[in-house]
Write a protein that holds these residues in place. Sequence first.
Motif, PDB file in Angstrom:
ATOM      1  N   ILE A 232       0.857  -1.182   0.000  1.00  0.00           N
ATOM      2  CA  ILE A 232       0.000   0.000   0.000  1.00  0.00           C
ATOM      3  C   ILE A 232       0.897   1.236   0.000  1.00  0.00           C
ATOM      4  O   ILE A 232       1.698   1.422   0.919  1.00  0.00           O
ATOM      5  CB  ILE A 232      -0.938   0.013   1.216  1.00  0.00           C
ATOM      6  N   THR A 233       0.750   2.027  -1.038  1.00  0.00           N
ATOM      7  CA  THR A 233       1.525   3.257  -1.151  1.00  0.00           C
ATOM      8  C   THR A 233       0.598   4.444  -0.906  1.00  0.00           C
ATOM      9  O   THR A 233      -0.352   4.662  -1.673  1.00  0.00           O
ATOM     10  CB  THR A 233       2.186   3.386  -2.534  1.00  0.00           C
ATOM     11  N   PHE A 234       0.851   5.155   0.160  1.00  0.00           N
ATOM     12  CA  PHE A 234       0.097   6.390   0.423  1.00  0.00           C
ATOM     13  C   PHE A 234       0.764   7.517  -0.365  1.00  0.00           C
ATOM     14  O   PHE A 234       1.965   7.747  -0.237  1.00  0.00           O
ATOM     15  CB  PHE A 234       0.117   6.714   1.916  1.00  0.00           C
ATOM     16  N   ASP A 235      -0.021   8.172  -1.176  1.00  0.00           N
ATOM     17  CA  ASP A 235       0.519   9.246  -2.017  1.00  0.00           C
ATOM     18  C   ASP A 235      -0.515  10.372  -2.059  1.00  0.00           C
ATOM     19  O   ASP A 235      -1.476  10.337  -2.823  1.00  0.00           O
ATOM     20  CB  ASP A 235       0.799   8.720  -3.420  1.00  0.00           C
TER      21      ASP A 235
ATOM     22  N   VAL B 174      -4.468   9.532  -1.987  1.00  0.00           N
ATOM     23  CA  VAL B 174      -4.767   8.257  -2.651  1.00  0.00           C
ATOM     24  C   VAL B 174      -3.990   7.127  -1.978  1.00  0.00           C
ATOM     25  O   VAL B 174      -2.820   7.285  -1.606  1.00  0.00           O
ATOM     26  CB  VAL B 174      -4.401   8.311  -4.159  1.00  0.00           C
ATOM     27  N   MET B 175      -4.666   5.973  -1.799  1.00  0.00           N
ATOM     28  CA  MET B 175      -4.008   4.737  -1.367  1.00  0.00           C
ATOM     29  C   MET B 175      -3.865   3.852  -2.600  1.00  0.00           C
ATOM     30  O   MET B 175      -4.863   3.415  -3.166  1.00  0.00           O
ATOM     31  CB  MET B 175      -4.845   4.002  -0.306  1.00  0.00           C
ATOM     32  N   LYS B 176      -2.615   3.630  -3.043  1.00  0.00           N
ATOM     33  CA  LYS B 176      -2.360   2.790  -4.207  1.00  0.00           C
ATOM     34  C   LYS B 176      -1.989   1.391  -3.711  1.00  0.00           C
ATOM     35  O   LYS B 176      -1.081   1.236  -2.898  1.00  0.00           O
ATOM     36  CB  LYS B 176      -1.236   3.379  -5.049  1.00  0.00           C
TER      37      LYS B 176
ATOM     38  N   TYR C 119      -3.426  -4.262  -9.395  1.00  0.00           N
ATOM     39  CA  TYR C 119      -3.303  -2.869  -8.941  1.00  0.00           C
ATOM     40  C   TYR C 119      -4.692  -2.263  -8.792  1.00  0.00           C
ATOM     41  O   TYR C 119      -5.602  -2.528  -9.576  1.00  0.00           O
ATOM     42  CB  TYR C 119      -2.489  -2.032  -9.934  1.00  0.00           C
ATOM     43  N   ASP C 120      -4.870  -1.464  -7.765  1.00  0.00           N
ATOM     44  CA  ASP C 120      -6.097  -0.694  -7.590  1.00  0.00           C
ATOM     45  C   ASP C 120      -5.761   0.474  -6.675  1.00  0.00           C
ATOM     46  O   ASP C 120      -4.671   0.520  -6.082  1.00  0.00           O
ATOM     47  CB  ASP C 120      -7.208  -1.552  -6.977  1.00  0.00           C
ATOM     48  N   GLU C 121      -6.679   1.410  -6.575  1.00  0.00           N
ATOM     49  CA  GLU C 121      -6.437   2.536  -5.688  1.00  0.00           C
ATOM     50  C   GLU C 121      -7.742   3.013  -5.075  1.00  0.00           C
ATOM     51  O   GLU C 121      -8.833   2.808  -5.621  1.00  0.00           O
ATOM     52  CB  GLU C 121      -5.719   3.672  -6.412  1.00  0.00           C
TER      53      GLU C 121
ATOM     54  N   LEU D 188       4.592   7.140   1.113  1.00  0.00           N
ATOM     55  CA  LEU D 188       4.934   6.160   2.147  1.00  0.00           C
ATOM     56  C   LEU D 188       4.426   4.808   1.689  1.00  0.00           C
ATOM     57  O   LEU D 188       3.267   4.659   1.306  1.00  0.00           O
ATOM     58  CB  LEU D 188       4.282   6.546   3.484  1.00  0.00           C
ATOM     59  N   GLU D 189       5.292   3.789   1.714  1.00  0.00           N
ATOM     60  CA  GLU D 189       4.918   2.440   1.285  1.00  0.00           C
ATOM     61  C   GLU D 189       4.946   1.493   2.478  1.00  0.00           C
ATOM     62  O   GLU D 189       5.929   1.420   3.207  1.00  0.00           O
ATOM     63  CB  GLU D 189       5.872   1.938   0.191  1.00  0.00           C
ATOM     64  N   ILE D 190       3.840   0.752   2.658  1.00  0.00           N
ATOM     65  CA  ILE D 190       3.728  -0.202   3.762  1.00  0.00           C
ATOM     66  C   ILE D 190       3.174  -1.508   3.207  1.00  0.00           C
ATOM     67  O   ILE D 190       2.254  -1.505   2.375  1.00  0.00           O
ATOM     68  CB  ILE D 190       2.786   0.300   4.885  1.00  0.00           C
ATOM     69  N   GLY D 191       3.703  -2.626   3.677  1.00  0.00           N
ATOM     70  CA  GLY D 191       3.206  -3.945   3.264  1.00  0.00           C
ATOM     71  C   GLY D 191       2.332  -4.553   4.343  1.00  0.00           C
ATOM     72  O   GLY D 191       2.613  -4.415   5.538  1.00  0.00           O
TER      73      GLY D 191
END
Length: 370
Positions: free
Chosen positions: A284-287, A290-292, A303-305, A315-318
Amino acid sequence: MKFSCEKSAFLDAISIASRAVSTKSTIAILEGLRLTAADTLTLSGYDLSMGIRTQVDADVLEPGEIVLSAKLLGDIVRKLPNDVVYVETDDKLLTTIKCGRSVFNLVASASDDFPAMPEVDAACEIPMHEKVLKSMINQTVFAVSDNQAKPIHTGCLFELTDGKLTVVAVDGFRLSIRREMLENAPAEDMKFVVPGTALREIERILHEDGDSVATVCPGEKHILFALGKTTLVCRLIDGEFLNYNAAIPASFEYTVTADTRELITCLERVSLLVSEKLKNPVRITFDGSVMKMTCITAVGKSYDECAINGSVDPLEIGFNSRYLLDALRACSDDTIQLSIKGALNPIVITPTEGEKYTYLVLPVRLKADA
């Protein structure tokens, strides 16, 4: 012993009591149900760790008590026509079950060897609406641990303080907390840990509609749940439960809100590539707002957002998608709050208002080359 009752009511009682019956036991009688005909008909199942006793309306002509195989009795009654079931046992324990044109003759066991359920000497009672208890169990029990190395965490902590009941479950990867102010709660504070296996059975028995009241009666070593015509007794778990308040971060870098259903739907789509064999994390990439979400496995990439209210610096979190989905599905609000600290810190999910529930999910360390 001689009684008759409606098939549907009899089958419901058999199904409920059978939840506490051993399916495979070295003690044969534990695979049976005790049928006690007195003023009413009572069915009891007990596997030495959990016992369920339930009553069913019946026309009792001769009192008595026998033990019949729970599986066989359930299979027979399930296949009977929808009519009145007649049960009669003679002096030699030969039991006849009749319904319509169907007749079964079974050899019952004497009830003398059936173990007695523990008596619960409860110092106080905690009354609460059935739908509230069902909700509190449903929204926490999914996070109960199945690791027997720490038996205390294979159950849910019940903590009563100043009339507020808090139910907590933890399995080392996630934490679930559900709180509720109770009416007519006892004045004294208390806490105890109930096995998750028993709570799952209680959840199935409880009704989510109506205003029926359940009574929780904790004793020194056992606990009793009075649920209408059904009583469940089980042993409490001894030990020191996790200090769950200390596990929740005191501060966060970002706090955003999101639509619960949209977030669940996006995460479910991205997780379609995840399986028992392919347990890859969801990135999950917070940008900004948007949460990608991305998932890469041996079979492909998804992929979805999802839009969020608020802004987060890149910020990227797994995460293990199942753990995150379990927490999101337990949320009862249309909009939820997500609190984030960093890539290696847990995400905390709470309501946008109040503190009815708190869910904490630990992140998965991501491989740089994945």
